[in-house]
Design an enzyme around this catalytic site. Structure first.
Site, PDB file in Angstrom:
ATOM      1  N   HIS A   1      50.488  25.782  72.952  1.00 21.02           N
ATOM      2  CA  HIS A   1      50.103  25.810  71.529  1.00 21.02           C
ATOM      3  C   HIS A   1      51.012  24.916  70.693  1.00 21.02           C
ATOM      4  CE1 HIS A   1      48.041  28.031  68.200  1.00 21.02           C
ATOM      5  NE2 HIS A   1      49.100  27.627  67.538  1.00 21.02           N
TER       6      HIS A   1
ATOM      7  N   SER B   1      38.373  33.881  28.640  1.00 22.01           N
ATOM      8  CA  SER B   1      39.726  34.330  28.290  1.00 22.01           C
ATOM      9  C   SER B   1      40.784  33.268  28.508  1.00 22.01           C
ATOM     10  CB  SER B   1      40.093  35.575  29.111  1.00 22.01           C
ATOM     11  OG  SER B   1      39.335  36.691  28.701  1.00 22.01           O
TER      12      SER B   1
ATOM     13  N   GLU C   1      41.119  34.321  43.623  1.00 22.33           N
ATOM     14  CA  GLU C   1      42.328  33.579  43.263  1.00 22.33           C
ATOM     15  C   GLU C   1      42.948  32.850  44.450  1.00 22.33           C
ATOM     16  OE1 GLU C   1      42.047  36.143  39.627  1.00 22.33           O
ATOM     17  OE2 GLU C   1      41.676  36.434  41.760  1.00 22.33           O
TER      18      GLU C   1
ATOM     19  N   PHE D   1      47.692  38.069  38.022  1.00 24.15           N
ATOM     20  CA  PHE D   1      46.923  37.820  39.237  1.00 24.15           C
ATOM     21  C   PHE D   1      47.486  36.674  40.067  1.00 24.15           C
ATOM     22  CE2 PHE D   1      43.175  39.490  36.573  1.00 24.15           C
ATOM     23  CZ  PHE D   1      43.511  40.805  36.859  1.00 24.15           C
TER      24      PHE D   1
ATOM     25  N   ASP E   1      45.001  46.211  27.524  1.00 27.19           N
ATOM     26  CA  ASP E   1      44.646  46.219  28.948  1.00 27.19           C
ATOM     27  C   ASP E   1      45.637  47.038  29.765  1.00 27.19           C
ATOM     28  OD1 ASP E   1      42.379  44.789  28.670  1.00 27.19           O
ATOM     29  OD2 ASP E   1      43.201  42.874  29.310  1.00 27.19           O
TER      30      ASP E   1
END
Length: 473
Positions: free
Chosen positions: A102, A191, A218, A244, A276
């Site tokens: 590999h 937003s 994301e 996020f 929020d």
């Protein structure tokens, strides 16, 4: 096996990217041994469920490889997956089908022969299509005009606005001048304000646009941008809420490691996004991004700094840039948009509000906290305490400036107070034992921004009180 393959493949299937052919070398070997140890998926069925056209072929049969690739090229309406059944290290006397092969290179001679087999035609394309060649040159070189910053500053507002809005206005100007910028958001465009209004969106079977809709993906968005940057014809940007950024951290780190010119637009940058609540309020995220090597993290204080931040990002050819932007409105702090002011922002840190006589303290702040620090300065001034306010949008760039410049901004033998609505030790580099860091020590709460500012001590009055107490000690 990696989860990102599901996100990216799902998006490709939805967009019907029929110009995409994925070649899967299925040799059933990983570094640890046979894939049977951890993997029993039916890959063909998985990709068919994403809306892909799937082929299977012998990866060592040249005629079969040629035929299946030609079939895949001609198939329209879906991305294609070709599963090539192969033997790792095929033809070697001792390494075929072994896990150890590999990581063993084939050697220079083998690589040279492989390049010959897959050589490209030598037609002089540039002479045959001079106009297209000229256009391609623009995309390859991605040159920024000398007066580019002047164009961006046309977007700077005189009224209070969130830096996410300022960024959206700057993107419009940048899009007019630079045809090679393209981007979008993870299902949050209303937003994050990143849509180029004079451009179309990319849709299934229609790729003429510049706006991209990544959906709630994301991680795939970050990987997609890395791929575009490596391809070399575009400067891609992608936007989402700062909290996020956790979902795409692997892609961000890889951007920095590879040195790709990718622009991450992270909005809703603090507890001040308000109602929020703590699930969406980033606390540790700015500090965690700043410690990634080769990632330039910029947190602008107003529209002017935002315009310069975009210019810095679009000129940064050696790595990715993260723009950290507010949800709530901020006052405009720069009345005069001079070249001196532009150069000051480019240096990463500068005096934004000077003391009148002799400063007893230096207040360092970023983003929305800069205007709050100036409020504290005014309160303290009325009580006979002179302080200096420093805006520090990019601490890492400031530290690269000459020692003389750094000392002219952050005075020696003066207590330093760093103000940022995050949980971070970033400011220990500047704040000594006689100083103070005003930051977050917990998660936030769900409440209006003004209430949160008062609760957590991010008001001019609260900061002024802390400074006065330091002066009394």
């Amino acid at each position: 096996m990696e989860g990102i393959s599901a996100e990216a493949s799902s998006l490709a299937g939805h967009l019907k990217l029929d110009n995409l052919i994925l070649l899967y070398d299925s040799n059933n070997i990983t570094i640890e041994g046979s894939t049977d140890i951890t993997f029993s998926d039916d890959t063909a069925k998985r990709y068919e469920s994403y809306g892909w056209k799937v082929y299977t072929a012998d990866g060592h049969n040249k005629e079969e490889i040629k035929k299946v690739i030609e079939e895949a090229i001609s198939y329209k309406g879906a991305p294609k997956l070709i599963i090539f059944k192969t033997h790792i290290a095929y033809g070697t006397p001792t390494k075929q089908d072994s896990a150890s092969s590999h990581g063993v290179p084939l050697g220079e001679d083998e690589i040279k022969e492989m390049k010959k087999k897959f050589g490209l035609p030598e037609d002089n394309w540039a002479e045959k299509y001079p106009e297209k060649a000229k256009e391609l040159k623009i995309y390859r070189e991605k040159e920024i005009p000398a007066d580019f910053i002047d164009k961006l500053l046309e977007a700077v507002s005189e009224k209070a606005e969130a830096t996410r809005v300022s960024s959206g206005n700057v993107i419009q100007k940048a899009g007019e001048v630079l045809p090679f910028i393209t981007g979008g958001s993870a299902d949050l465009e209303p937003s994050v304000k990143c849509h180029i209004k004079k451009a179309e969106s990319i849709k299934p079977n229609d790729f003429a646009g510049r706006n991209q809709h990544f959906g709630i993906r994301e991680h795939a968005m970050g990987a997609y941008m890395n791929g575009m940057a490596l391809y070399g014809l575009f400067i891609p940007y992608g936007a989402t809420f700062l909290v996020f950024s956790d979902y795409m951290r692997g892609a961000i780190r890889l951007s920095a490691l590879m040195g790709t010119q990718v622009i991450y637009v992270f909005t809703h940058d603090s507890i001040f996004l308000g109602e929020d609540g703590p699930t969406h309020q980033p606390i540790e995220h700015i500090g965690s991004l700043r410690i990634i090597p080769n990632l330039t993290v910029i947190r602008p204080a107003d529209a002017f700094e935002t315009a310069v931040a975009w210019e810095m990002a679009l000129k940064n050819k050696t790595g990715p840039t993260a723009l950290i932007l507010s949800r709530h409105n901020l006052p405009q702090l720069h009345k005069e948009k001079t070249m001196e002011a532009i150069e000051a922002v480019r240096k990463g840190g500068y005096i934004i509000s000077k003391e009148e006589k002799a400063a007893k303290f230096v207040l360092i702040a970023t983003g929305s906290e800069v205007s709050t620090a100036i409020e504290a300065q005014e309160i303290l001034k009325s009580e006979g305490i002179d302080v200096r306010v420093v805006s520090m949008p990019v601490p890492e760039i400031f530290e690269k400036q000459s020692e003389e410049y750094q000392k002219s901004v952050i005075l020696e033998n003066i207590p330093i107070i760093a103000i940022e609505a995050t949980r971070t030790r970033d400011w220990d580099r500047f704040v000594k034992d006689d100083g103070l860091v005003i930051g977050m020590k917990s998660f936030g709460h769900s409440a209006p921004a003004k209430v949160l500012a008062e609760k957590f001590g991010f008001t001019g009055k609260s900061i002024a009180e802390k400074v006065k107490k330091m002066g009394e000690n």
